[in-house]
Write an enzyme that holds these catalytic residues in place. Structure first.
Site, PDB file in Angstrom:
ATOM      1  N   ALA A  83     -55.168   9.030 -27.898  1.00  0.00           N
ATOM      2  CA  ALA A  83     -56.088   9.907 -28.633  1.00  0.00           C
ATOM      3  C   ALA A  83     -55.346  11.081 -29.263  1.00  0.00           C
ATOM      4  O   ALA A  83     -54.533  11.727 -28.618  1.00  0.00           O
ATOM      5  CB  ALA A  83     -57.180  10.418 -27.693  1.00  0.00           C
ATOM      6  N   SER A 126     -43.825   8.898 -31.979  1.00  0.00           N
ATOM      7  CA  SER A 126     -43.696   8.422 -33.354  1.00  0.00           C
ATOM      8  C   SER A 126     -42.266   8.546 -33.850  1.00  0.00           C
ATOM      9  O   SER A 126     -41.531   9.460 -33.437  1.00  0.00           O
ATOM     10  CB  SER A 126     -44.608   9.287 -34.226  1.00  0.00           C
ATOM     11  OG  SER A 126     -44.313   9.101 -35.568  1.00  0.00           O
ATOM     12  N   TYR A 150     -47.442  17.631 -37.324  1.00  0.00           N
ATOM     13  CA  TYR A 150     -47.816  16.419 -36.569  1.00  0.00           C
ATOM     14  C   TYR A 150     -46.622  15.941 -35.740  1.00  0.00           C
ATOM     15  O   TYR A 150     -46.735  15.708 -34.526  1.00  0.00           O
ATOM     16  CB  TYR A 150     -48.284  15.326 -37.543  1.00  0.00           C
ATOM     17  CG  TYR A 150     -48.334  13.949 -36.921  1.00  0.00           C
ATOM     18  CD1 TYR A 150     -49.311  13.621 -35.986  1.00  0.00           C
ATOM     19  CD2 TYR A 150     -47.386  12.970 -37.264  1.00  0.00           C
ATOM     20  CE1 TYR A 150     -49.353  12.350 -35.409  1.00  0.00           C
ATOM     21  CE2 TYR A 150     -47.424  11.707 -36.697  1.00  0.00           C
ATOM     22  CZ  TYR A 150     -48.402  11.404 -35.764  1.00  0.00           C
ATOM     23  OH  TYR A 150     -48.427  10.152 -35.192  1.00  0.00           O
ATOM     24  N   LYS A 154     -45.747  15.720 -31.471  1.00  0.00           N
ATOM     25  CA  LYS A 154     -45.261  14.544 -30.738  1.00  0.00           C
ATOM     26  C   LYS A 154     -44.005  14.910 -29.939  1.00  0.00           C
ATOM     27  O   LYS A 154     -43.869  14.541 -28.761  1.00  0.00           O
ATOM     28  CB  LYS A 154     -44.949  13.400 -31.713  1.00  0.00           C
ATOM     29  CG  LYS A 154     -46.180  12.811 -32.375  1.00  0.00           C
ATOM     30  CD  LYS A 154     -47.072  12.096 -31.376  1.00  0.00           C
ATOM     31  CE  LYS A 154     -48.334  11.553 -31.980  1.00  0.00           C
ATOM     32  NZ  LYS A 154     -49.314  11.069 -31.007  1.00  0.00           N
ATOM     33  N   ASP A 296     -40.938  12.599 -47.536  1.00  0.00           N
ATOM     34  CA  ASP A 296     -40.637  11.200 -47.210  1.00  0.00           C
ATOM     35  C   ASP A 296     -39.136  10.999 -46.999  1.00  0.00           C
ATOM     36  O   ASP A 296     -38.323  11.448 -47.805  1.00  0.00           O
ATOM     37  CB  ASP A 296     -41.091  10.266 -48.343  1.00  0.00           C
ATOM     38  CG  ASP A 296     -42.564   9.894 -48.230  1.00  0.00           C
ATOM     39  OD1 ASP A 296     -43.110   9.992 -47.116  1.00  0.00           O
ATOM     40  OD2 ASP A 296     -43.155   9.510 -49.249  1.00  0.00           O
TER      41      ASP A 296
HETATM   42  P1  NAD Z   1     -56.502   6.079 -34.652  1.00  0.00           P
HETATM   43  O1  NAD Z   1     -56.980   7.307 -35.313  1.00  0.00           O
HETATM   44  O2  NAD Z   1     -56.985   4.767 -35.162  1.00  0.00           O
HETATM   45  O3  NAD Z   1     -56.795   6.144 -33.081  1.00  0.00           O
HETATM   46  C1  NAD Z   1     -56.911   7.355 -32.377  1.00  0.00           C
HETATM   47  C2  NAD Z   1     -58.199   7.277 -31.582  1.00  0.00           C
HETATM   48  O4  NAD Z   1     -58.331   8.459 -30.817  1.00  0.00           O
HETATM   49  C3  NAD Z   1     -59.446   7.156 -32.446  1.00  0.00           C
HETATM   50  O5  NAD Z   1     -60.289   6.154 -31.919  1.00  0.00           O
HETATM   51  C4  NAD Z   1     -60.103   8.518 -32.352  1.00  0.00           C
HETATM   52  O6  NAD Z   1     -61.503   8.456 -32.489  1.00  0.00           O
HETATM   53  C5  NAD Z   1     -59.666   8.952 -30.976  1.00  0.00           C
HETATM   54  N1  NAD Z   1     -59.586  10.397 -30.785  1.00  0.00           N
HETATM   55  C6  NAD Z   1     -58.968  11.316 -31.567  1.00  0.00           C
HETATM   56  N2  NAD Z   1     -59.073  12.538 -31.015  1.00  0.00           N
HETATM   57  C7  NAD Z   1     -59.765  12.381 -29.866  1.00  0.00           C
HETATM   58  C8  NAD Z   1     -60.185  13.272 -28.844  1.00  0.00           C
HETATM   59  N3  NAD Z   1     -59.926  14.592 -28.905  1.00  0.00           N
HETATM   60  N4  NAD Z   1     -60.884  12.779 -27.803  1.00  0.00           N
HETATM   61  C9  NAD Z   1     -61.169  11.448 -27.719  1.00  0.00           C
HETATM   62  N5  NAD Z   1     -60.784  10.566 -28.651  1.00  0.00           N
HETATM   63  C10 NAD Z   1     -60.089  11.021 -29.709  1.00  0.00           C
HETATM   64  O7  NAD Z   1     -54.900   6.135 -34.683  1.00  0.00           O
HETATM   65  P2  NAD Z   1     -53.828   5.027 -34.310  1.00  0.00           P
HETATM   66  O8  NAD Z   1     -53.152   4.637 -35.555  1.00  0.00           O
HETATM   67  O9  NAD Z   1     -54.421   4.005 -33.446  1.00  0.00           O
HETATM   68  O10 NAD Z   1     -52.817   5.934 -33.482  1.00  0.00           O
HETATM   69  C11 NAD Z   1     -52.868   6.014 -32.072  1.00  0.00           C
HETATM   70  C12 NAD Z   1     -51.776   6.959 -31.608  1.00  0.00           C
HETATM   71  O11 NAD Z   1     -50.517   6.489 -32.088  1.00  0.00           O
HETATM   72  C13 NAD Z   1     -51.924   8.380 -32.133  1.00  0.00           C
HETATM   73  O12 NAD Z   1     -51.551   9.269 -31.117  1.00  0.00           O
HETATM   74  C14 NAD Z   1     -50.936   8.437 -33.283  1.00  0.00           C
HETATM   75  O13 NAD Z   1     -50.454   9.744 -33.494  1.00  0.00           O
HETATM   76  C15 NAD Z   1     -49.838   7.518 -32.777  1.00  0.00           C
HETATM   77  N6  NAD Z   1     -49.024   6.938 -33.862  1.00  0.00           N
HETATM   78  C16 NAD Z   1     -49.644   6.239 -34.865  1.00  0.00           C
HETATM   79  C17 NAD Z   1     -48.867   5.706 -35.903  1.00  0.00           C
HETATM   80  C18 NAD Z   1     -49.515   4.972 -37.044  1.00  0.00           C
HETATM   81  O14 NAD Z   1     -48.873   4.820 -38.097  1.00  0.00           O
HETATM   82  N7  NAD Z   1     -50.734   4.455 -36.898  1.00  0.00           N
HETATM   83  C19 NAD Z   1     -47.480   5.874 -35.914  1.00  0.00           C
HETATM   84  C20 NAD Z   1     -46.892   6.578 -34.865  1.00  0.00           C
HETATM   85  C21 NAD Z   1     -47.679   7.096 -33.833  1.00  0.00           C
HETATM   86  N1  UFG Z   2     -46.127   5.117 -50.159  1.00  0.00           N
HETATM   87  C1  UFG Z   2     -46.278   4.918 -51.515  1.00  0.00           C
HETATM   88  N2  UFG Z   2     -47.525   5.016 -52.026  1.00  0.00           N
HETATM   89  C2  UFG Z   2     -48.620   5.296 -51.263  1.00  0.00           C
HETATM   90  C3  UFG Z   2     -48.444   5.505 -49.874  1.00  0.00           C
HETATM   91  C4  UFG Z   2     -47.173   5.412 -49.351  1.00  0.00           C
HETATM   92  O1  UFG Z   2     -45.322   4.667 -52.251  1.00  0.00           O
HETATM   93  O2  UFG Z   2     -49.721   5.388 -51.815  1.00  0.00           O
HETATM   94  C5  UFG Z   2     -44.773   5.020 -49.577  1.00  0.00           C
HETATM   95  C6  UFG Z   2     -44.324   6.325 -48.951  1.00  0.00           C
HETATM   96  O3  UFG Z   2     -43.726   7.136 -49.925  1.00  0.00           O
HETATM   97  C7  UFG Z   2     -43.342   5.835 -47.885  1.00  0.00           C
HETATM   98  C8  UFG Z   2     -43.865   4.452 -47.506  1.00  0.00           C
HETATM   99  O4  UFG Z   2     -44.792   4.084 -48.526  1.00  0.00           O
HETATM  100  O5  UFG Z   2     -42.092   5.677 -48.477  1.00  0.00           O
HETATM  101  C9  UFG Z   2     -44.601   4.456 -46.178  1.00  0.00           C
HETATM  102  O6  UFG Z   2     -45.562   5.481 -46.183  1.00  0.00           O
HETATM  103  P1  UFG Z   2     -46.736   5.579 -45.100  1.00  0.00           P
HETATM  104  O7  UFG Z   2     -47.553   6.778 -45.463  1.00  0.00           O
HETATM  105  O8  UFG Z   2     -47.422   4.274 -44.987  1.00  0.00           O
HETATM  106  O9  UFG Z   2     -45.950   5.780 -43.749  1.00  0.00           O
HETATM  107  P2  UFG Z   2     -44.855   6.880 -43.316  1.00  0.00           P
HETATM  108  O10 UFG Z   2     -43.579   6.143 -43.133  1.00  0.00           O
HETATM  109  O11 UFG Z   2     -44.847   8.037 -44.197  1.00  0.00           O
HETATM  110  O12 UFG Z   2     -45.442   7.399 -41.936  1.00  0.00           O
HETATM  111  C10 UFG Z   2     -46.024   6.541 -40.954  1.00  0.00           C
HETATM  112  C11 UFG Z   2     -47.198   7.239 -40.277  1.00  0.00           C
HETATM  113  C12 UFG Z   2     -46.721   8.358 -39.398  1.00  0.00           C
HETATM  114  C13 UFG Z   2     -45.667   7.869 -38.468  1.00  0.00           C
HETATM  115  C14 UFG Z   2     -44.547   7.247 -39.261  1.00  0.00           C
HETATM  116  C15 UFG Z   2     -43.529   6.680 -38.328  1.00  0.00           C
HETATM  117  O13 UFG Z   2     -48.099   7.757 -41.240  1.00  0.00           O
HETATM  118  O14 UFG Z   2     -47.786   8.823 -38.610  1.00  0.00           O
HETATM  119  O15 UFG Z   2     -45.057   6.173 -40.055  1.00  0.00           O
HETATM  120  O16 UFG Z   2     -42.401   6.269 -39.043  1.00  0.00           O
HETATM  121  F1  UFG Z   2     -45.177   8.893 -37.749  1.00  0.00           F
END
Ligand code: NAD
Ligand code: UFG
Length: 337
Positions: A83, A126, A150, A154, A296
């Site tokens: 979360a 992350s 953000y 982490k 980026d």
């Molecule tokens: P998500 O938003 O789909 O899932 C997060 C969940 O937590 C959601 O269901 C949301 O409703 C719930 N939530 C948020 N705040 C809350 C709170 N205060 N109390 C209870 N529930 C709460 O995101 P995700 O992509 O599944 O990411 C999960 C975790 O992984 C996050 O901590 C995110 O930072 C981390 N993460 C995600 C990515 C990515 O690209 N998706 C990359 C690296 C790390």
């Molecule tokens: N990009 C585009 N056009 C778009 C969106 C993204 O060209 O409309 C490019 C970005 O410039 C980047 C690549 O696609 O080069 C990936 O971008 P994302 O936004 O999909 O992902 P990021 O790598 O920036 O970041 C993601 C998550 C972060 C996480 C990170 C871990 O958003 O939460 O991966 O590497 F921490």
């Protein structure tokens, strides 16, 4: 040992796939979610796939009483803490919100675990914690230095948990640094369904595919990469979920805090991903090259050897699987759940 796992954020994208993996692994699961970025329908999707349902508690994870009663009413052996808020852009605009929500949630989880005497925790970190100027691929001991609030939250939580395990050796903590999760369960019953406008590449590509967004803006094609567009380490969300089960298994026999990169070690450029989506879906994705997006990194790539060796885990799905499964989910759920 009881096999009940408390999953915060278990209705979300990565959380729901991990809850499914836990249920399929034979664990009992309690989900706490406030649905700020998800829907309870993800829980129905999980049940459709595996015929089992986690116990669902709708609450904010910063709510001490809600967590306390979850620990009191269930024999919880471990916590998976997903979360939190996850938009880099929003965190730059509103850093206090991110420090408050993400750090506040982690501290409350730790506090309630301590009270309940539960000492196994897996935390969603992350790849954004790495210092972008470090030469990729990143290993767990590469220099850290997140460039946005953000990522700072982490890294701070990783530090808090590392200190906790340092002072209390009976804690077992997994810090999982995810690279770029994409894809969905192949059934199309669960997938990524963010509440607002997506700003990540794959969900945007899908929205262009279903005609909700006119064209994809490519943020820069003048990087020092093979085709000039950024390179990322995309990982199928089902492989990511499997990584959590492998980490839980590892922690059954090891205490202390352990960091693992969860990535594939294979880089795919933005341009390549667009081509892969086009061939997986048979569609042409209209694109436009625009200026670079601030912050980026040209290349974000994992060295996943430590996870491969320690966890005996390997990603199984190809980029093609990631595109097909994400597209299947998007077609079945064009408006989310
Ligand atoms: P998500 O938003 O789909 O899932 C997060 C969940 O937590 C959601 O269901 C949301 O409703 C719930 N939530 C948020 N705040 C809350 C709170 N205060 N109390 C209870 N529930 C709460 O995101 P995700 O992509 O599944 O990411 C999960 C975790 O992984 C996050 O901590 C995110 O930072 C981390 N993460 C995600 C990515 C990515 O690209 N998706 C990359 C690296 C790390
Ligand atoms: N990009 C585009 N056009 C778009 C969106 C993204 O060209 O409309 C490019 C970005 O410039 C980047 C690549 O696609 O080069 C990936 O971008 P994302 O936004 O999909 O992902 P990021 O790598 O920036 O970041 C993601 C998550 C972060 C996480 C990170 C871990 O958003 O939460 O991966 O590497 F921490």
């Amino acid at each position: 040992m009881s096999k009940c796992v408390l999953v915060t954020g278990g209705a979300g994208y990565i959380g729901s796939h991990t809850v499914l993996a836990l249920l399929e692994n034979g664990n009992e699961v309690i989900v706490i979610d406030n649905f700020s970025n998800s829907s309870p329908k993800s829980i129905d999707g999980i049940e459709r796939i595996c015929g089992k349902r986690p116990t669902l508690i709708q609450a904010d994870v910063r709510d001490s009483l809600a967590l306390e009663s979850a620990f009191t009413n269930h024999d919880i052996a471990a916590v998976f803490h997903f979360a939190g808020l996850k938009s880099v852009e929003e965190s730059v605009q509103n850093p206090e919100l991110y420090y408050d929500e993400n750090i506040g949630a982690a501290l409350n989880v730790i506090d309630q675990m301590r009270i309940a005497d539960v000492k196994t925790l897996i935390f969603s970190s992350s790849a954004t914690v790495y210092e972008p100027s470090e030469a990729p691929p990143y290993a767990e001991d590469s220099l850290t230095g997140p460039k946005n609030p953000y990522g700072q939250t982490k890294l701070l939580i990783e530090q808090i948990l590392t200190d906790l395990a340092g002072m209390n050796p009976e804690w077992r903590i997994g810090l999982l640094r995810y690279f770029n999760p994409v894809g969905a369960h192949s059934s199309g019953s669960i997938g990524e369904a963010p509440s607002g406008e997506p700003n990540n590449l794959m969900p945007l590509l899908m929205q262009v595919g279903v005609g909700k967004v006119e064209k994809l803006s490519i943020f820069g094609n003048d990087y020092e990469t093979p085709d000039g567009t950024c390179v990322r380490d995309f990982i199928h969300v089902v492989d990511l979920a499997r990584g959590h089960i492998a980490a839980l298994r590892f922690l059954e026999n090891a205490n202390g805090a352990h960091i693992w990169n969860l990535g594939t070690g294979v880089g795919t450029s933005v341009m390549e991903l667009i081509q892969r989506v086009e061939s997986a879906t048979g569609m042409t994705i209209p694109t436009e090259v625009v200026s670079r997006r601030q912050g980026d990194s040209p290349i974000a790539l994992a060295n996943p050897s430590k996870a491969f060796n320690d966890l005996n885990w390997r990603p199984e799905y190809s980029i093609e699987n990631m595109c097909i499964d994400h597209w299947n989910w998007q077609c079945l759920h064009p408006d989310g759940y």
